[in-house]
Design a protein around this motif. Structure first.
Motif, PDB file in Angstrom:
ATOM      1  N   GLN A   3       0.841  -1.210   0.000  1.00  0.00           N
ATOM      2  CA  GLN A   3       0.000   0.000   0.000  1.00  0.00           C
ATOM      3  C   GLN A   3       0.874   1.257   0.000  1.00  0.00           C
ATOM      4  O   GLN A   3       2.030   1.229   0.444  1.00  0.00           O
ATOM      5  CB  GLN A   3      -0.903   0.011   1.234  1.00  0.00           C
ATOM      6  CG  GLN A   3      -1.966  -1.083   1.209  1.00  0.00           C
ATOM      7  CD  GLN A   3      -2.731  -1.144   2.525  1.00  0.00           C
ATOM      8  OE1 GLN A   3      -2.175  -0.953   3.595  1.00  0.00           O
ATOM      9  NE2 GLN A   3      -4.019  -1.418   2.432  1.00  0.00           N
ATOM     10  N   ILE A   4       0.286   2.345  -0.480  1.00  0.00           N
ATOM     11  CA  ILE A   4       0.987   3.633  -0.530  1.00  0.00           C
ATOM     12  C   ILE A   4       0.260   4.626   0.379  1.00  0.00           C
ATOM     13  O   ILE A   4      -0.915   4.921   0.167  1.00  0.00           O
ATOM     14  CB  ILE A   4       1.057   4.158  -1.979  1.00  0.00           C
ATOM     15  CG1 ILE A   4       1.943   3.234  -2.837  1.00  0.00           C
ATOM     16  CG2 ILE A   4       1.569   5.602  -2.012  1.00  0.00           C
ATOM     17  CD1 ILE A   4       1.776   3.419  -4.331  1.00  0.00           C
ATOM     18  N   PHE A   5       0.968   5.076   1.402  1.00  0.00           N
ATOM     19  CA  PHE A   5       0.434   6.094   2.306  1.00  0.00           C
ATOM     20  C   PHE A   5       1.100   7.428   1.981  1.00  0.00           C
ATOM     21  O   PHE A   5       2.329   7.506   1.902  1.00  0.00           O
ATOM     22  CB  PHE A   5       0.730   5.734   3.777  1.00  0.00           C
ATOM     23  CG  PHE A   5      -0.236   4.764   4.382  1.00  0.00           C
ATOM     24  CD1 PHE A   5      -1.129   5.167   5.363  1.00  0.00           C
ATOM     25  CD2 PHE A   5      -0.250   3.432   3.980  1.00  0.00           C
ATOM     26  CE1 PHE A   5      -2.028   4.264   5.933  1.00  0.00           C
ATOM     27  CE2 PHE A   5      -1.147   2.519   4.540  1.00  0.00           C
ATOM     28  CZ  PHE A   5      -2.040   2.942   5.517  1.00  0.00           C
ATOM     29  N   ALA A  24      -5.508  15.936  -2.788  1.00  0.00           N
ATOM     30  CA  ALA A  24      -4.618  15.616  -3.917  1.00  0.00           C
ATOM     31  C   ALA A  24      -4.077  14.189  -3.797  1.00  0.00           C
ATOM     32  O   ALA A  24      -3.937  13.486  -4.802  1.00  0.00           O
ATOM     33  CB  ALA A  24      -3.459  16.614  -3.970  1.00  0.00           C
ATOM     34  N   ALA A  25      -3.786  13.749  -2.592  1.00  0.00           N
ATOM     35  CA  ALA A  25      -3.280  12.377  -2.376  1.00  0.00           C
ATOM     36  C   ALA A  25      -4.331  11.354  -2.783  1.00  0.00           C
ATOM     37  O   ALA A  25      -4.023  10.336  -3.415  1.00  0.00           O
ATOM     38  CB  ALA A  25      -2.897  12.186  -0.914  1.00  0.00           C
ATOM     39  N   ASP A  31      -3.391   4.854  -1.215  1.00  0.00           N
ATOM     40  CA  ASP A  31      -4.271   3.951  -0.459  1.00  0.00           C
ATOM     41  C   ASP A  31      -4.615   4.537   0.903  1.00  0.00           C
ATOM     42  O   ASP A  31      -5.621   4.183   1.512  1.00  0.00           O
ATOM     43  CB  ASP A  31      -3.587   2.593  -0.247  1.00  0.00           C
ATOM     44  CG  ASP A  31      -3.206   1.960  -1.567  1.00  0.00           C
ATOM     45  OD1 ASP A  31      -4.118   1.593  -2.320  1.00  0.00           O
ATOM     46  OD2 ASP A  31      -1.993   1.840  -1.855  1.00  0.00           O
ATOM     47  N   GLY A  32      -3.729   5.417   1.389  1.00  0.00           N
ATOM     48  CA  GLY A  32      -3.957   5.980   2.711  1.00  0.00           C
ATOM     49  C   GLY A  32      -3.218   7.294   2.897  1.00  0.00           C
ATOM     50  O   GLY A  32      -2.423   7.716   2.049  1.00  0.00           O
ATOM     51  N   LEU A  33      -3.495   7.942   4.016  1.00  0.00           N
ATOM     52  CA  LEU A  33      -2.833   9.184   4.406  1.00  0.00           C
ATOM     53  C   LEU A  33      -2.033   8.947   5.670  1.00  0.00           C
ATOM     54  O   LEU A  33      -2.379   8.072   6.474  1.00  0.00           O
ATOM     55  CB  LEU A  33      -3.860  10.267   4.753  1.00  0.00           C
ATOM     56  CG  LEU A  33      -4.911  10.670   3.745  1.00  0.00           C
ATOM     57  CD1 LEU A  33      -5.901  11.608   4.429  1.00  0.00           C
ATOM     58  CD2 LEU A  33      -4.256  11.353   2.555  1.00  0.00           C
ATOM     59  N   GLU A  34      -1.014   9.759   5.854  1.00  0.00           N
ATOM     60  CA  GLU A  34      -0.340   9.845   7.142  1.00  0.00           C
ATOM     61  C   GLU A  34      -0.446  11.300   7.555  1.00  0.00           C
ATOM     62  O   GLU A  34      -0.213  12.201   6.744  1.00  0.00           O
ATOM     63  CB  GLU A  34       1.122   9.420   6.993  1.00  0.00           C
ATOM     64  CG  GLU A  34       1.908   9.360   8.300  1.00  0.00           C
ATOM     65  CD  GLU A  34       2.554  10.675   8.728  1.00  0.00           C
ATOM     66  OE1 GLU A  34       3.080  10.720   9.847  1.00  0.00           O
ATOM     67  OE2 GLU A  34       2.527  11.674   7.958  1.00  0.00           O
ATOM     68  N   LEU A 101     -10.146   5.817   1.913  1.00  0.00           N
ATOM     69  CA  LEU A 101      -8.754   5.893   2.351  1.00  0.00           C
ATOM     70  C   LEU A 101      -8.547   5.342   3.755  1.00  0.00           C
ATOM     71  O   LEU A 101      -9.423   5.463   4.620  1.00  0.00           O
ATOM     72  CB  LEU A 101      -8.282   7.352   2.351  1.00  0.00           C
ATOM     73  CG  LEU A 101      -8.047   8.041   1.010  1.00  0.00           C
ATOM     74  CD1 LEU A 101      -7.708   9.504   1.248  1.00  0.00           C
ATOM     75  CD2 LEU A 101      -6.932   7.365   0.230  1.00  0.00           C
ATOM     76  N   LEU A 102      -7.380   4.766   3.969  1.00  0.00           N
ATOM     77  CA  LEU A 102      -6.916   4.462   5.319  1.00  0.00           C
ATOM     78  C   LEU A 102      -6.251   5.726   5.855  1.00  0.00           C
ATOM     79  O   LEU A 102      -5.901   6.616   5.082  1.00  0.00           O
ATOM     80  CB  LEU A 102      -5.902   3.314   5.285  1.00  0.00           C
ATOM     81  CG  LEU A 102      -6.402   1.993   4.690  1.00  0.00           C
ATOM     82  CD1 LEU A 102      -5.237   1.029   4.491  1.00  0.00           C
ATOM     83  CD2 LEU A 102      -7.457   1.368   5.599  1.00  0.00           C
TER      84      LEU A 102
END
Length: 242
Positions: A3-5, A24-25, A31-34, A101-102
């Motif tokens: 996954q891409i955070f 934008a992400a 797949d997710g945010l941090e 999103l995660l």
């Protein structure tokens, strides 16, 4: 598939930890945010990385010294023309109801031990029924344990700067189901063994293509990156593999 955070959102192109960076992400296919949270002096949860607002806004001073109303007056958009406030966590969670999103919420309570932060964040996550899409992380591992005790249904993951011996054993000992190590301190074999022991591995901050290739190659759980577009391009090369 790894996954891409998006680290503080799409922060290589947008002002970090702003709604425009998060939106934008999502558009970029992350797949997710941090994101990072702290508390104002009247107990509101705001999304900002540094303990002080100096670097990321047009203001000066500590987050903890402002009321929510005061802190919202500063401009957090230092990469564009549109004025944008520091987001409230509630704003982000409300928006997350419109997508899948995660979200990795990092507690910035290592230097300033924000009283009651864990309880406040957990209550807000529950209010929006997002417990199954949230990962709580922190360099303050006491806070991680406290979060697990308050809400065992929300995944926790300790953050590490240095290399940890047998990180899966440590994670299991504090009931965490993931680790978020600095990418340069975790060799391939440790990534693999940690995952084989049922612990998710999400290294940060993975921006170089060579580092992305290394982690996609071992099918790491996730990477945390400033540039989700670049990460998706690199990941495509691995999606065709059997």
């Amino acid at each position: 598939m790894t996954q891409i955070f998006a680290h503080r959102g799409f922060s290589s192109s947008y002002a970090e930890n702003t709604m425009s960076s998060f939106i934008a992400a999502e558009k970029a296919g992350a797949d997710g945010l941090e994101l990072d949270v702290q508390l104002t002096n009247d107990g509101e949860i705001v999304v900002i990385h540094d303990e002080k607002i100096d670097r990321t806004t047009n203001g000066n001073g500590f987050v903890k010294d402002f009321s929510y109303r005061e802190i919202r007056k500063f401009n957090a958009n230092n990469k564009g023309f549109k004025k944008e406030p520091i987001p409230a966590l509630e704003e982000v969670l409300e928006w997350m109801k419109t997508n899948k999103l995660l979200c990795n919420i990092e507690f910035k309570n290592g230097l300033i031990p924000y009283e009651g932060m864990e309880q406040k964040v957990i209550e807000m996550v529950s209010k929006y029924n997002l417990s199954d899409r949230i990962i709580i992380s922190s360099f303050n591992h006491y806070s991680i344990v406290n979060s697990y005790r308050l809400a065992p249904e929300i995944e926790t993951a300790p953050l590490f700067i240095e290399s940890i011996y047998m990180p899966w054993v440590y994670s299991q000992s504090i009931k965490a189901s993931g680790i978020h190590p600095k990418h340069s301190t975790i060799p391939d074999q440790i990534v693999k063994t940690t995952m084989e022991n049922g612990i998710a591995v999400r290294p940060y901050t993975v921006n170089r293509e060579a580092d992305m290739h290394r982690l996609f190659n071992v099918n790491c759980t996730a990477i945390i990156t400033d540039n989700p577009v670049k990460a998706r391009k690199v990941r495509k090369q691995y999606e065709k593999r059997p």
